[in-house]
Design a protein around this motif. Structure first.
Motif, PDB file in Angstrom:
ATOM      1  N   ALA A 210       4.104   7.318  -0.504  1.00 58.53           N
ATOM      2  CA  ALA A 210       3.955   6.029  -0.986  1.00 58.53           C
ATOM      3  C   ALA A 210       5.575   6.234  -2.390  1.00 58.53           C
ATOM      4  O   ALA A 210       6.171   6.103  -2.397  1.00 58.53           O
ATOM      5  CB  ALA A 210       3.735   4.938  -1.065  1.00 58.53           C
ATOM      6  N   ARG A 211       4.716   6.734  -3.403  1.00 60.40           N
ATOM      7  CA  ARG A 211       4.927   7.703  -4.180  1.00 60.40           C
ATOM      8  C   ARG A 211       6.488   8.336  -4.019  1.00 60.40           C
ATOM      9  O   ARG A 211       7.395   8.130  -4.757  1.00 60.40           O
ATOM     10  CB  ARG A 211       3.902   8.160  -5.334  1.00 60.40           C
ATOM     11  CG  ARG A 211       4.805   8.492  -6.907  1.00 60.40           C
ATOM     12  CD  ARG A 211       3.659   9.633  -7.209  1.00 60.40           C
ATOM     13  NE  ARG A 211       2.383   8.670  -7.352  1.00 60.40           N
ATOM     14  CZ  ARG A 211       1.458   9.990  -8.188  1.00 60.40           C
ATOM     15  NH1 ARG A 211       1.331  10.804  -8.156  1.00 60.40           N
ATOM     16  NH2 ARG A 211       0.272   9.003  -7.894  1.00 60.40           N
ATOM     17  N   LEU A 213       8.488   8.175  -2.018  1.00 57.15           N
ATOM     18  CA  LEU A 213       9.892   7.036  -1.661  1.00 57.15           C
ATOM     19  C   LEU A 213       9.782   6.206  -2.022  1.00 57.15           C
ATOM     20  O   LEU A 213      11.327   6.340  -2.017  1.00 57.15           O
ATOM     21  CB  LEU A 213       9.096   6.910   0.357  1.00 57.15           C
ATOM     22  CG  LEU A 213       8.807   7.406   1.785  1.00 57.15           C
ATOM     23  CD1 LEU A 213       7.578   6.210   2.227  1.00 57.15           C
ATOM     24  CD2 LEU A 213       9.747   7.618   2.002  1.00 57.15           C
ATOM     25  N   MET A 214       9.191   5.685  -3.049  1.00 58.54           N
ATOM     26  CA  MET A 214       9.409   4.496  -4.309  1.00 58.54           C
ATOM     27  C   MET A 214      10.357   5.272  -4.992  1.00 58.54           C
ATOM     28  O   MET A 214      11.558   5.657  -5.377  1.00 58.54           O
ATOM     29  CB  MET A 214       8.006   4.481  -5.059  1.00 58.54           C
ATOM     30  CG  MET A 214       8.281   3.230  -6.162  1.00 58.54           C
ATOM     31  SD  MET A 214       6.836   2.867  -6.954  1.00 58.54           S
ATOM     32  CE  MET A 214       6.064   4.195  -7.552  1.00 58.54           C
ATOM     33  N   ALA A 222       8.769   2.324   0.835  1.00 60.24           N
ATOM     34  CA  ALA A 222       7.634   2.714   0.087  1.00 60.24           C
ATOM     35  C   ALA A 222       5.932   1.428   0.173  1.00 60.24           C
ATOM     36  O   ALA A 222       5.167   1.848  -0.561  1.00 60.24           O
ATOM     37  CB  ALA A 222       7.693   2.873  -1.790  1.00 60.24           C
ATOM     38  N   TYR A 226       2.436   1.249   0.875  1.00 57.56           N
ATOM     39  CA  TYR A 226       1.356   0.623   0.086  1.00 57.56           C
ATOM     40  C   TYR A 226       0.845  -0.708   0.648  1.00 57.56           C
ATOM     41  O   TYR A 226      -0.473  -0.056   0.595  1.00 57.56           O
ATOM     42  CB  TYR A 226       2.333   0.005  -0.920  1.00 57.56           C
ATOM     43  CG  TYR A 226       2.439   1.575  -2.888  1.00 57.56           C
ATOM     44  CD1 TYR A 226       1.105   2.187  -3.260  1.00 57.56           C
ATOM     45  CD2 TYR A 226       3.939   1.941  -2.816  1.00 57.56           C
ATOM     46  CE1 TYR A 226       1.673   3.344  -5.124  1.00 57.56           C
ATOM     47  CE2 TYR A 226       3.788   2.511  -3.688  1.00 57.56           C
ATOM     48  CZ  TYR A 226       2.880   3.317  -4.357  1.00 57.56           C
ATOM     49  OH  TYR A 226       3.284   4.565  -5.129  1.00 57.56           O
TER      50      TYR A 226
END
Length: 268
Positions: A210-211, A213-214, A222, A226
């Protein structure tokens, strides 16, 4: 000389003349001449608490060092009796690594590397040995290589471990971490995604995914990761977890909440 019977009668008269001591009368306690009387404070009562704590720490350190010495002697004997057993050499390497971490002496670091490499030569099909060398990224940098070369060396070791155990999600996460450090974010995202595909409850891998992707600007993907992460964090079993499960459930919850809020604010 003849004995006189008056001696015994005189003694009996003496005992008869002594007043009888009442059972209820308190007897005066006499200090024993054989029992030593305390002349100073009782041991431990006058010693400061911090001093006692320091003594305990020192005792534990001595005990741990004795255990290391005993283990080293046992493993040295084992490798002499069975020099072809890779596991014995690997155990010796882990012992040398522990000594190196506690003392910082380069001699034990060199022995650790030599023993692990020898174990890998004896059993090239065990993925634990190349992964152990991959964990030694910082130590490999002490040999004069640049940081990028060190990361590539560690990545190569983890690639070997991954080829031997392709279903191990931890190796894929390690590969993703190294790829991120080398600047290959998209390849790292794929590595994290593969780890999550193997083990959907791997919270740490999903958090890294997720991080990444962000940071890549893929906000919708992302946000979805999350949301899944928030739901799975609340479903961690309350029972005692195994070592494998504990590794899957380990996560920085505060960081997840903070990043999710920042992502929500960015979407608005």
């Amino acid at each position: 000389p003849r004995s006189t019977p008056s001696n015994s009668s005189a003694a009996s008269d003496v005992y008869k003349r002594q007043p009888s001591r009442s059972k209820s009368a308190p007897s005066k306690a006499r200090p024993s001449a054989l029992k030593p009387q305390p002349t100073g404070p009782v041991f431990g009562s006058a010693e400061p608490h911090g001093t006692r704590r320091a003594r305990r720490r020192a005792a534990r350190a001595i005990f741990a060092s004795l255990l290391l010495v005993s283990a080293a002697a046992i493993l040295a004997t084992a490798t002499i009796l069975a020099p072809g057993c890779a596991e014995y050499w690997y155990l010796r390497s882990t012992l040398e690594k522990a000594v190196w971490k506690s003392t910082g002496e380069a001699e034990h670091l060199e022995k650790f590397i030599r023993y692990v490499q020898y174990a890998a030569e004896l059993n090239p099909m065990n993925p634990v040995y190349p992964s152990a060398m991959g964990n030694l990224t910082a130590a490999l940098g002490a040999s004069g290589k640049t940081d990028e070369e060190t990361l590539k060396t560690a990545l190569d070791y983890y690639r070997r471990a991954e080829r031997l155990a392709p279903r191990n999600p931890f190796y894929k996460v390690k590969i993703g971490d190294l790829l991120l450090k080398l600047g290959h974010r998209r390849a790292a995202i794929e590595a994290f995604r593969e780890a999550v595909g193997i083990e959907p409850n791997f919270l740490g891998a999903r958090h890294k995914l997720a991080r990444a992707l962000m940071e890549e600007g893929r906000i919708e993907e992302a946000a979805r990761q999350y949301r899944i992460l928030a739901a799975r964090m609340d479903n961690v079993p309350r029972r005692k977890l195994s070592d494998y499960e504990r590794g899957l459930a380990e996560i920085d919850r505060e960081a997840v909440i903070r990043e999710a809020r920042r992502l929500t604010a960015a979407q608005q």
